[in-house]
Design an enzyme around this catalytic site. Structure first.
Site, PDB file in Angstrom:
ATOM      1  N   SER A  28     -75.855  16.985  15.546  1.00  0.00           N
ATOM      2  CA  SER A  28     -75.556  17.614  14.260  1.00  0.00           C
ATOM      3  C   SER A  28     -76.001  16.691  13.138  1.00  0.00           C
ATOM      4  CB  SER A  28     -74.052  17.863  14.121  1.00  0.00           C
ATOM      5  OG  SER A  28     -73.751  18.372  12.834  1.00  0.00           O
ATOM      6  N   TYR A  79     -65.547  14.625  15.341  1.00  0.00           N
ATOM      7  CA  TYR A  79     -66.807  15.350  15.554  1.00  0.00           C
ATOM      8  C   TYR A  79     -68.002  14.458  15.196  1.00  0.00           C
ATOM      9  CZ  TYR A  79     -70.191  19.211  15.201  1.00  0.00           C
ATOM     10  OH  TYR A  79     -71.273  20.047  15.361  1.00  0.00           O
TER      11      TYR A  79
HETATM   12  P1  NDP Z   1     -70.306  28.153  19.801  1.00  0.00           P
HETATM   13  O1  NDP Z   1     -68.865  27.884  19.709  1.00  0.00           O
HETATM   14  O2  NDP Z   1     -70.845  29.512  19.550  1.00  0.00           O
HETATM   15  O3  NDP Z   1     -70.859  27.687  21.222  1.00  0.00           O
HETATM   16  C1  NDP Z   1     -70.374  26.562  21.876  1.00  0.00           C
HETATM   17  C2  NDP Z   1     -70.772  26.679  23.325  1.00  0.00           C
HETATM   18  O4  NDP Z   1     -70.312  25.522  24.042  1.00  0.00           O
HETATM   19  C3  NDP Z   1     -70.152  27.885  23.997  1.00  0.00           C
HETATM   20  O5  NDP Z   1     -71.101  28.468  24.856  1.00  0.00           O
HETATM   21  C4  NDP Z   1     -69.012  27.282  24.803  1.00  0.00           C
HETATM   22  O6  NDP Z   1     -68.799  28.079  25.949  1.00  0.00           O
HETATM   23  C5  NDP Z   1     -69.608  25.940  25.173  1.00  0.00           C
HETATM   24  N1  NDP Z   1     -68.592  24.952  25.514  1.00  0.00           N
HETATM   25  C6  NDP Z   1     -67.659  24.409  24.708  1.00  0.00           C
HETATM   26  N2  NDP Z   1     -66.889  23.546  25.384  1.00  0.00           N
HETATM   27  C7  NDP Z   1     -67.359  23.552  26.661  1.00  0.00           C
HETATM   28  C8  NDP Z   1     -66.968  22.883  27.851  1.00  0.00           C
HETATM   29  N3  NDP Z   1     -65.955  22.009  27.860  1.00  0.00           N
HETATM   30  N4  NDP Z   1     -67.650  23.126  28.996  1.00  0.00           N
HETATM   31  C9  NDP Z   1     -68.689  24.008  28.990  1.00  0.00           C
HETATM   32  N5  NDP Z   1     -69.110  24.658  27.896  1.00  0.00           N
HETATM   33  C10 NDP Z   1     -68.437  24.437  26.754  1.00  0.00           C
HETATM   34  O7  NDP Z   1     -70.974  27.081  18.834  1.00  0.00           O
HETATM   35  P2  NDP Z   1     -72.474  26.784  18.372  1.00  0.00           P
HETATM   36  O8  NDP Z   1     -73.440  27.632  19.056  1.00  0.00           O
HETATM   37  O9  NDP Z   1     -72.437  26.723  16.913  1.00  0.00           O
HETATM   38  O10 NDP Z   1     -72.603  25.269  18.901  1.00  0.00           O
HETATM   39  C11 NDP Z   1     -73.596  24.831  19.800  1.00  0.00           C
HETATM   40  C12 NDP Z   1     -73.863  23.359  19.519  1.00  0.00           C
HETATM   41  O11 NDP Z   1     -74.442  23.235  18.218  1.00  0.00           O
HETATM   42  C13 NDP Z   1     -72.607  22.503  19.517  1.00  0.00           C
HETATM   43  O12 NDP Z   1     -72.858  21.281  20.192  1.00  0.00           O
HETATM   44  C14 NDP Z   1     -72.360  22.265  18.037  1.00  0.00           C
HETATM   45  O13 NDP Z   1     -71.664  21.071  17.806  1.00  0.00           O
HETATM   46  C15 NDP Z   1     -73.780  22.224  17.507  1.00  0.00           C
HETATM   47  N6  NDP Z   1     -73.907  22.462  16.072  1.00  0.00           N
HETATM   48  C16 NDP Z   1     -73.553  23.672  15.529  1.00  0.00           C
HETATM   49  C17 NDP Z   1     -73.673  23.888  14.157  1.00  0.00           C
HETATM   50  C18 NDP Z   1     -73.295  25.187  13.515  1.00  0.00           C
HETATM   51  O14 NDP Z   1     -73.246  25.273  12.270  1.00  0.00           O
HETATM   52  N7  NDP Z   1     -73.051  26.243  14.251  1.00  0.00           N
HETATM   53  C19 NDP Z   1     -74.182  22.830  13.252  1.00  0.00           C
HETATM   54  C20 NDP Z   1     -74.538  21.614  13.937  1.00  0.00           C
HETATM   55  C21 NDP Z   1     -74.399  21.447  15.290  1.00  0.00           C
HETATM   56  P3  NDP Z   1     -67.379  28.379  26.642  1.00  0.00           P
HETATM   57  O15 NDP Z   1     -66.364  28.495  25.565  1.00  0.00           O
HETATM   58  O16 NDP Z   1     -67.660  29.644  27.387  1.00  0.00           O
HETATM   59  O17 NDP Z   1     -67.155  27.206  27.546  1.00  0.00           O
END
Ligand code: NDP
Length: 258
Positions: free
Chosen positions: A147, A161
């Site tokens: 990020s 974070y």
């Molecule tokens: P979402 O919450 O839509 O997606 C997060 C994903 O991570 C889900 O598929 C969730 O699946 C999975 N996940 C979370 N915890 C676990 C775990 N313990 N084991 C396996 N899977 C896990 O968020 P985003 O798409 O926004 O985020 C994706 C990445 O992008 C993250 O790393 C986030 O920090 C990063 N990011 C996002 C930004 C934004 O503005 N959206 C900005 C900067 C970075 P499930 O719950 O099914 O396990």
């Protein structure tokens, strides 16, 4: 690029956090560019829906449900990839959580540990098992979704974070140097605000959403597909000389002061 004209023709990729948001968009785009995929997250039904969508479009994918902070899951993910598709070329370690959003002294040790496990230890565990599989191919592209927070910007109440995401960048640089000589490129994608469930959780009122949009030079946040296109570039041979890079795809949030 193969004769098909698809950027990932014949490649095998793991995408974690593929049940929603950025990871889901990456999986769909990679599949449409010819990659065979193993998609991972905890929510099995959402992964199965994604696999069905990919297969309907003529692609190949399978799902493994589990927790990326669990070492046996990281290992099983690579084993399943090898047994199903014969090897591993690309891994996008994207799964992540926001973690506790509060004044740092109020963050509990448990919340700190859980966030670091999900965001940073998972990146280490992913790499630990993905790298040997890539070495067997003599080539690979390893990607961490980090990020801008913790790198070019900070915000109050997001210390856990920020620390976890900055840690991924240190890990990425170390691995780029450690495995560059053996053909593995290692990079981090640093999204700016992107329209996902995580973004909605962070900015939950219209006023907050407007504030977040305005932080970006482009005065909007990204669609998940815009992040997926950047991940596709990092994964593909188009980025053949790109390693050790923290690539901002952030709509100018890092440089905006207006
Ligand atoms: P979402 O919450 O839509 O997606 C997060 C994903 O991570 C889900 O598929 C969730 O699946 C999975 N996940 C979370 N915890 C676990 C775990 N313990 N084991 C396996 N899977 C896990 O968020 P985003 O798409 O926004 O985020 C994706 C990445 O992008 C993250 O790393 C986030 O920090 C990063 N990011 C996002 C930004 C934004 O503005 N959206 C900005 C900067 C970075 P499930 O719950 O099914 O396990």
């Amino acid at each position: 690029m193969g004769t098909s004209g698809m950027a990932l023709d014949g490649k095998v990729a793991i995408v974690t956090g593929a049940s929603s948001g950025i990871g889901r968009a990456i999986a769909l785009l990679f599949a449409s560019e010819g990659a065979r995929l193993v998609v991972a997250a905890r929510r099995r039904e959402l992964l199965e829906g994604l696999v069905a969508e990919i297969e309907t479009a003529g692609g190949a994918a399978c799902a493994l449900a589990g927790d990326v902070s669990d070492e046996s899951f990281s290992s099983a993910l690579v084993e399943q990839t090898k047994s199903r598709f014969g090897g591993l070329d690309i891994a996008v370690n994207n799964a992540g959580v926001l973690g506790p959003m509060m004044a740092t002294p109020d963050v509990t040790r448990d919340a700190w540990d859980e966030t670091m496990s999900t965001n940073l230890t998972s990146a280490f565990l992913g790499a630990k098992y993905q790298i040997p599989a890539m070495l067997a191919r003599g080539k690979g592209s390893l990607i961490f979704v980090s990020s801008f927070v913790g790198y070019t910007a900070a915000m109050p109440g997001a210390a856990t974070y920020a620390a976890s995401k900055a840690g991924q960048i240190g890990l990425m640089k170390a691995l780029a140097v450690e495995y560059g000589p053996r053909g593995i490129r290692v990079n981090a994608l640093l999204p700016g605000g992107t329209q996902t469930a995580a973004a909605d959780a962070m900015a939950d009122t219209e006023e907050m959403k407007a504030f977040v949009r305005n932080m970006h030079a482009l005065k909007r946040i990204a669609a998940p597909k815009e992040q997926a296109r950047a991940a596709l570039f990092l994964a593909s041979d188009a980025a053949s000389f790109l390693t050790g890079s923290a690539m901002l795809v952030d709509g100018g949030v890092s440089i905006n002061k207006t």
